[in-house]
Design a protein around this motif. Structure first.
Motif, PDB file in Angstrom:
ATOM      1  N   PHE A 199      -4.267   7.383  -9.843  1.00  0.00           N
ATOM      2  CA  PHE A 199      -3.386   6.308  -9.392  1.00  0.00           C
ATOM      3  C   PHE A 199      -3.340   5.172 -10.414  1.00  0.00           C
ATOM      4  O   PHE A 199      -2.262   4.627 -10.726  1.00  0.00           O
ATOM      5  CB  PHE A 199      -3.852   5.785  -8.032  1.00  0.00           C
ATOM      6  CG  PHE A 199      -3.036   4.651  -7.498  1.00  0.00           C
ATOM      7  CD1 PHE A 199      -1.753   4.864  -7.001  1.00  0.00           C
ATOM      8  CD2 PHE A 199      -3.532   3.354  -7.509  1.00  0.00           C
ATOM      9  CE1 PHE A 199      -0.995   3.807  -6.522  1.00  0.00           C
ATOM     10  CE2 PHE A 199      -2.784   2.302  -7.018  1.00  0.00           C
ATOM     11  CZ  PHE A 199      -1.519   2.527  -6.528  1.00  0.00           C
ATOM     12  N   LYS A 200      -4.474   4.810 -10.946  1.00  0.00           N
ATOM     13  CA  LYS A 200      -4.527   3.713 -11.920  1.00  0.00           C
ATOM     14  C   LYS A 200      -3.839   4.093 -13.225  1.00  0.00           C
ATOM     15  O   LYS A 200      -3.256   3.245 -13.905  1.00  0.00           O
ATOM     16  CB  LYS A 200      -5.982   3.323 -12.165  1.00  0.00           C
ATOM     17  CG  LYS A 200      -6.613   2.622 -10.965  1.00  0.00           C
ATOM     18  CD  LYS A 200      -8.094   2.340 -11.162  1.00  0.00           C
ATOM     19  CE  LYS A 200      -8.667   1.674  -9.897  1.00  0.00           C
ATOM     20  NZ  LYS A 200     -10.108   1.411 -10.014  1.00  0.00           N
ATOM     21  N   GLU A 201      -3.911   5.399 -13.547  1.00  0.00           N
ATOM     22  CA  GLU A 201      -3.195   5.854 -14.745  1.00  0.00           C
ATOM     23  C   GLU A 201      -1.697   5.676 -14.570  1.00  0.00           C
ATOM     24  O   GLU A 201      -0.978   5.258 -15.500  1.00  0.00           O
ATOM     25  CB  GLU A 201      -3.533   7.327 -15.011  1.00  0.00           C
ATOM     26  CG  GLU A 201      -4.919   7.562 -15.597  1.00  0.00           C
ATOM     27  CD  GLU A 201      -5.013   7.058 -17.027  1.00  0.00           C
ATOM     28  OE1 GLU A 201      -4.000   7.085 -17.756  1.00  0.00           O
ATOM     29  OE2 GLU A 201      -6.117   6.617 -17.413  1.00  0.00           O
ATOM     30  N   ARG A 202      -1.214   5.995 -13.371  1.00  0.00           N
ATOM     31  CA  ARG A 202       0.222   5.875 -13.110  1.00  0.00           C
ATOM     32  C   ARG A 202       0.666   4.424 -12.970  1.00  0.00           C
ATOM     33  O   ARG A 202       1.819   4.087 -13.243  1.00  0.00           O
ATOM     34  CB  ARG A 202       0.595   6.649 -11.840  1.00  0.00           C
ATOM     35  CG  ARG A 202       0.416   8.141 -11.978  1.00  0.00           C
ATOM     36  CD  ARG A 202       1.091   8.878 -10.844  1.00  0.00           C
ATOM     37  NE  ARG A 202       0.919  10.317 -10.956  1.00  0.00           N
ATOM     38  CZ  ARG A 202       1.499  11.212 -10.158  1.00  0.00           C
ATOM     39  NH1 ARG A 202       2.305  10.778  -9.186  1.00  0.00           N
ATOM     40  NH2 ARG A 202       1.297  12.501 -10.320  1.00  0.00           N
ATOM     41  N   GLN A 203      -0.235   3.562 -12.510  1.00  0.00           N
ATOM     42  CA  GLN A 203       0.091   2.160 -12.307  1.00  0.00           C
ATOM     43  C   GLN A 203      -0.442   1.298 -13.457  1.00  0.00           C
ATOM     44  O   GLN A 203      -0.751   0.125 -13.267  1.00  0.00           O
ATOM     45  CB  GLN A 203      -0.514   1.672 -10.975  1.00  0.00           C
ATOM     46  CG  GLN A 203      -0.005   2.400  -9.754  1.00  0.00           C
ATOM     47  CD  GLN A 203       1.404   1.993  -9.403  1.00  0.00           C
ATOM     48  OE1 GLN A 203       1.819   0.862  -9.629  1.00  0.00           O
ATOM     49  NE2 GLN A 203       2.190   2.929  -8.859  1.00  0.00           N
ATOM     50  N   ARG A 204      -0.599   1.923 -14.631  1.00  0.00           N
ATOM     51  CA  ARG A 204      -1.168   1.211 -15.770  1.00  0.00           C
ATOM     52  C   ARG A 204      -0.352  -0.059 -16.042  1.00  0.00           C
ATOM     53  O   ARG A 204       0.876  -0.024 -16.077  1.00  0.00           O
ATOM     54  CB  ARG A 204      -1.171   2.104 -16.997  1.00  0.00           C
ATOM     55  CG  ARG A 204      -1.866   1.476 -18.215  1.00  0.00           C
ATOM     56  CD  ARG A 204      -1.931   2.469 -19.364  1.00  0.00           C
ATOM     57  NE  ARG A 204      -2.735   3.633 -18.992  1.00  0.00           N
ATOM     58  CZ  ARG A 204      -2.863   4.698 -19.792  1.00  0.00           C
ATOM     59  NH1 ARG A 204      -2.236   4.747 -20.960  1.00  0.00           N
ATOM     60  NH2 ARG A 204      -3.603   5.715 -19.401  1.00  0.00           N
ATOM     61  N   LEU A 233      -1.925  -7.742  -0.550  1.00  0.00           N
ATOM     62  CA  LEU A 233      -2.264  -6.402  -0.037  1.00  0.00           C
ATOM     63  C   LEU A 233      -1.085  -5.777   0.691  1.00  0.00           C
ATOM     64  O   LEU A 233      -0.828  -4.573   0.570  1.00  0.00           O
ATOM     65  CB  LEU A 233      -3.479  -6.485   0.898  1.00  0.00           C
ATOM     66  CG  LEU A 233      -4.824  -6.807   0.233  1.00  0.00           C
ATOM     67  CD1 LEU A 233      -5.923  -6.907   1.286  1.00  0.00           C
ATOM     68  CD2 LEU A 233      -5.179  -5.723  -0.778  1.00  0.00           C
ATOM     69  N   GLU A 234      -0.382  -6.596   1.478  1.00  0.00           N
ATOM     70  CA  GLU A 234       0.768  -6.073   2.228  1.00  0.00           C
ATOM     71  C   GLU A 234       1.805  -5.488   1.273  1.00  0.00           C
ATOM     72  O   GLU A 234       2.383  -4.432   1.529  1.00  0.00           O
ATOM     73  CB  GLU A 234       1.401  -7.188   3.070  1.00  0.00           C
ATOM     74  CG  GLU A 234       0.587  -7.585   4.286  1.00  0.00           C
ATOM     75  CD  GLU A 234       0.700  -6.585   5.423  1.00  0.00           C
ATOM     76  OE1 GLU A 234       1.329  -5.521   5.230  1.00  0.00           O
ATOM     77  OE2 GLU A 234       0.145  -6.856   6.502  1.00  0.00           O
ATOM     78  N   ASP A 235       2.012  -6.153   0.144  1.00  0.00           N
ATOM     79  CA  ASP A 235       3.000  -5.675  -0.817  1.00  0.00           C
ATOM     80  C   ASP A 235       2.515  -4.448  -1.578  1.00  0.00           C
ATOM     81  O   ASP A 235       3.324  -3.654  -2.077  1.00  0.00           O
ATOM     82  CB  ASP A 235       3.335  -6.805  -1.819  1.00  0.00           C
ATOM     83  CG  ASP A 235       4.064  -7.967  -1.149  1.00  0.00           C
ATOM     84  OD1 ASP A 235       4.583  -7.752  -0.034  1.00  0.00           O
ATOM     85  OD2 ASP A 235       4.069  -9.069  -1.728  1.00  0.00           O
ATOM     86  N   GLY A 286       3.216   1.084  -2.130  1.00  0.00           N
ATOM     87  CA  GLY A 286       3.096   1.830  -3.377  1.00  0.00           C
ATOM     88  C   GLY A 286       2.033   2.912  -3.289  1.00  0.00           C
ATOM     89  O   GLY A 286       2.212   4.024  -3.809  1.00  0.00           O
ATOM     90  N   VAL A 287       0.932   2.598  -2.615  1.00  0.00           N
ATOM     91  CA  VAL A 287      -0.126   3.579  -2.422  1.00  0.00           C
ATOM     92  C   VAL A 287       0.368   4.739  -1.568  1.00  0.00           C
ATOM     93  O   VAL A 287       0.127   5.921  -1.864  1.00  0.00           O
ATOM     94  CB  VAL A 287      -1.369   2.926  -1.778  1.00  0.00           C
ATOM     95  CG1 VAL A 287      -2.428   3.975  -1.465  1.00  0.00           C
ATOM     96  CG2 VAL A 287      -1.932   1.841  -2.670  1.00  0.00           C
ATOM     97  N   GLU A 288       1.078   4.405  -0.500  1.00  0.00           N
ATOM     98  CA  GLU A 288       1.576   5.444   0.405  1.00  0.00           C
ATOM     99  C   GLU A 288       2.581   6.352  -0.311  1.00  0.00           C
ATOM    100  O   GLU A 288       2.582   7.575  -0.109  1.00  0.00           O
ATOM    101  CB  GLU A 288       2.209   4.796   1.637  1.00  0.00           C
ATOM    102  CG  GLU A 288       1.191   4.101   2.534  1.00  0.00           C
ATOM    103  CD  GLU A 288       1.848   3.451   3.735  1.00  0.00           C
ATOM    104  OE1 GLU A 288       3.083   3.191   3.677  1.00  0.00           O
ATOM    105  OE2 GLU A 288       1.131   3.175   4.721  1.00  0.00           O
ATOM    106  N   GLU A 289       3.422   5.765  -1.128  1.00  0.00           N
ATOM    107  CA  GLU A 289       4.400   6.557  -1.860  1.00  0.00           C
ATOM    108  C   GLU A 289       3.713   7.508  -2.840  1.00  0.00           C
ATOM    109  O   GLU A 289       4.076   8.685  -2.956  1.00  0.00           O
ATOM    110  CB  GLU A 289       5.353   5.624  -2.617  1.00  0.00           C
ATOM    111  CG  GLU A 289       6.420   6.340  -3.427  1.00  0.00           C
ATOM    112  CD  GLU A 289       7.391   7.120  -2.542  1.00  0.00           C
ATOM    113  OE1 GLU A 289       8.037   8.058  -3.048  1.00  0.00           O
ATOM    114  OE2 GLU A 289       7.502   6.809  -1.326  1.00  0.00           O
TER     115      GLU A 289
END
Length: 775
Positions: free
Chosen positions: A508-513, A546-548, A552-555
């Motif tokens: 996930f962190k790689e994709r959200q770099r 956190l709400e925002d 992104g995590v769910e997607e």
């Protein structure tokens, strides 16, 4: 010149006997016989028996006369001695020489064993050697009958003297014994004469001696000294029996003697001896207990009173110790477990040293220790009884709190705590294995399972495990001690979920770099079947960041695992926020609920906010809000609290809608009495994993699971057996469920009725105590 050189000569008995008689006398008297005389005797007997059918009878009669004459002379030599010791010596001397000749004299007369010329000799030992039998019967019927009583009397007097510590020639008794043993002429029972005379007299003399001496010694010297006396005398009699009694295979003289002596020395005084047992156990006098055990174990059921005394002592002593230290150990699981282990080791050491680790005493230790571990007088956990009927009143069923405290202690060893930090890896493993020793005696193991899993969940989520390898080893050790595979497999799956989550976070962190938020977030995707937390969702208004971030995590997860649905459990979440005031800047580790409350002051740090306003801002239910606020105004491990409350309260129930809360502008970290301007403070404490409501559900869930497991086991047993009695069903049911819990009889009865009502089984029409499985 010998008759062998003179030709065959006469074959009549009357002609040949005068030549045979002198040689026979020489043999009886053990005088020198020449080689020619010895050979001529063989020839003469053979010649006479070959040609005269009645010669064997005549020779036997002549031999009897010579033997009786010789025995008469020997008897005269023996009986002239009046003193018993001299008489014994004379008799043994005469018998020894005579018995030796019982082997030599019959040899020349073997021709007498052949009957009727060319007939074959009789089978060996069919009737015995004629001459040898004649010699033994003659001795038995004359001298032995005359001196038998004197021999026995003298021998028993010598043994009496030896028991009193006097010295004598032991060969005299041995010689008498041998004469009794060798005199028997019965092929089927070679020891009859010995058993009817020497053995019976020996055993009777031993009985009379100790029957007269033992009671007086017991009265004069007391039980403890008497035990030493009895043990010493038993040892002496054992050695004496080996020396003086016949010990050949098939002869039980020694066993008979020892049974008699044990009867007189131990069994007749057993009640008096074992009455001393409770005192010896209380004084931990293992040496005397070992002596008592060695004595009482010689009689059937002799150790049974000792087993009862040991159980009583362990239960009483164990509970007394626990009650004496109740104030400490009820609040400190480490002290509680150490106290339990100290008791177990003390009792085990006693059994090992005093009773040689005998399995019967080990079993008594186990039974008694199980009572201590499962006692509810000091530590109790109230579980709701099963709601067997819709209208049944809710009752609580008290159980031992031991499994909960054991789980707490395991948590202290496996979590990063002062205790785990000061222990080496080997010491931690040893203490964990000690916990498993105690766990073996816990009846409600399912309670331990539930609490252990809760603590493991908290450690894995907060990442506070002291040693991940020990965590996984503990799971396997639980499997080794017989914990149900279903439970252990779920724990193993929890570790697997954490490892999978780590890989998921990396991807996930790689994709959200480039996203600072992604770098800060550590998500854990947990399988509901393995972690099985309550389905209750607690509403909470999260900080905007956190709400925002959540969509992104769910997607990301939806694209990676199509068809899976995420449920956010904020009650299990936590994070670190930066708190800054005029005192300094601090990193606060907080739960999601604490974070939601503190973020309320993010835009207005100087304001006071009412309880009602906080409820609207955070959307937390009343019980959760009260508990969260209390953790921020009265956290036990810090001196300066994060929040202040007006008016002051002593517990969260005193909060009212108008209670005002504000940031403590003097909040700071104090170490060694000095205020620190920087630092990290943990406000999570014991991570809240359940709501107040789900705590009740947990306890009810334990009972519900027990009901389900009981029903499953009953159906499984009946499906296999098809038909069985109530008693057999209950026995087998307890055996299946004992590794989780011991089902009460009431629960078993209720579940049987429920299964009958729902057509899983039925009662036998001819026997109501027998059940039949319904497919």
């Amino acid at each position: 010149m010998s008759s062998l050189l003179k030709g065959p000569g006469s074959t009549k008995f009357a002609d040949r006997w005068p030549d045979m008689q002198p040689v026979v006398l020489k043999l009886l008297k053990q005088e020198h016989v020449t080689r020619d005389e010895w050979q001529n005797l063989f020839w003469d007997v053979h010649s006479v028996c070959s040609w005269d059918e009645k010669a064997a009878v005549r020779i036997q009669e002549a031999l009897r006369n010579e033997i009786l004459r010789f025995i008469s002379e020997a008897q005269g030599r023996v009986m002239k001695h009046r003193e018993e010791s001299a008489l014994l010596k004379a008799y043994i001397s005469e018998w020894t020489k005579y018995f030796t000749q019982c082997d030599y004299l019959p040899k020349p007369f073997q021709a007498m064993e052949i009957e009727g010329g060319n007939q074959k000799p009789k089978r060996k030992n069919q009737d015995g050697n004629r001459v040898q039998l004649l010699m033994l019967k003659s001795w038995n019927g004359s001298i032995f009958v005359a001196v038998r009583e004197k021999l026995l009397s003298a021998s028993m007097k010598l043994l009496y003297a030896e028991r009193n510590g006097e010295a004598f020639d032991s060969q005299l008794v041995i010689g008498v014994r041998q004469s009794f043993v060798n005199l028997s002429t019965e092929v089927s029972n070679k020891l009859r004469i010995y058993q009817e005379n020497f053995e019976s007299s020996y055993v009777e003399a031993a009985r009379d001696y100790y029957a007269s001496h033992a009671p007086a010694y017991l009265t004069e010297n007391g039980v403890q000294n008497y035990m030493k006396y009895a043990d010493q005398k038993l040892w002496e009699e054992d050695r004496r029996a080996t020396k003086y009694l016949e010990t050949r295979k098939g002869c039980n003289s020694k066993q008979l003697l020892m049974e008699t002596v044990v009867q007189v020395l131990v069994k007749d005084h057993a009640t008096t001896i074992v009455a001393e047992c409770p005192r010896l156990i209380a004084n931990n006098d293992v040496e005397k207990l070992n002596l008592m055990f060695s004595l009482m174990d010689r009689i059937p059921g002799g150790v049974d009173p000792m087993l009862r005394d040991l159980e009583t002592y362990i239960v009483q002593s164990g509970l007394d110790d626990m009650k004496a230290n109740a104030d400490i150990i009820t609040t400190d699981s480490e002290k509680y477990v150490e106290e339990l282990l100290a008791l177990f080791n003390r009792f085990t050491e006693m059994v090992v040293k005093a009773f040689g680790s005998d399995h019967r005493f080990m079993t008594s230790r186990d039974k008694a220790y199980k009572q201590v571990v499962n006692d509810t007088s000091v530590f109790r956990l109230d579980l709701p009884s099963n709601k067997a009927r819709p209208n049944a009143m809710m009752k609580t069923h008290p159980e031992s709190k031991c499994p909960e405290l054991l789980a707490n202690y395991c948590d202290m060893l496996l979590r990063k705590t002062p205790l785990s930090k000061k222990l080496t890896s080997e010491e931690t493993e040893a203490k964990l294995r000690d916990v498993l020793v105690v766990l073996k005696y816990v009846q409600n193991k399912d309670v331990f399972m539930r609490y252990h899993k809760t603590h493991l969940t908290r450690r894995l989520i907060l990442e506070t495990s002291a040693d991940s390898e020990k965590e996984e080893n503990m799971v396997e050790w639980l499997r080794d001690v017989g914990m149900p595979a279903e439970y252990v497999n779920k724990l193993a799956r929890m570790f697997q979920d954490i490892k999978v989550s780590q890989d998921l976070n990396t991807e996930f962190k790689e994709r959200q770099r480039g996203s600072s938020m992604a770098e800060m977030v550590n998500m854990k995707v947990l399988n509901a079947g393995a972690w099985s937390r309550s389905s209750e969702r607690v509403p909470v208004s999260l900080p905007m960041e956190l709400e925002d971030f959540i969509p992104g995590v769910e997607e990301f997860y939806r694209k990676k695992h199509n068809g899976r649905k995420l449920h956010w459990h904020h009650i299990m979440s936590n994070g670190v926020i930066v708190f800054q005031n005029q005192t300094g800047r601090y990193d606060l580790e907080v739960t999601t609920y604490q974070m939601a409350v503190l973020f309320t002051w993010n835009q207005r740090p100087e304001d006071s906010i009412s309880f009602e306003s906080l409820r609207l801002a955070t959307q937390l239910p009343d019980p959760e809000l009260r508990r969260t606020l209390w953790s921020l105004i009265a956290f036990p491990k810090i001196k300066r609290q994060v929040l202040l409350c007006q008016p002051p309260v002593t517990n969260p129930k005193e909060f009212i809608e108008g209670s005002l809360f504000s940031i403590n502008q003097e909040f700071g970290l104090v170490k060694g009495g000095k205020l620190q301007k920087r630092g990290k403070i943990n406000l999570i404490g014991r991570l809240q994993l359940t709501t107040e409501k789900t705590k009740e559900e947990d306890n009810e869930g334990i009972i519900a699971l027990r009901v389900l497991r009981t029903q499953e086991a009953i159906v499984k047993i009946l499906k296999m057996r098809k038909r069985m009695t109530n008693a057999a069903l209950q026995t087998e049911l307890v055996e299946i469920l004992k590794n989780m819990f011991i089902p009460p009889k009431k629960m078993i009865k209720e579940q049987i009725e429920w299964l009958i009502e729902h057509k899983y089984m039925k009662r036998d029409g001819s026997d109501r105590n027998k059940f039949i499985y319904l497919a």
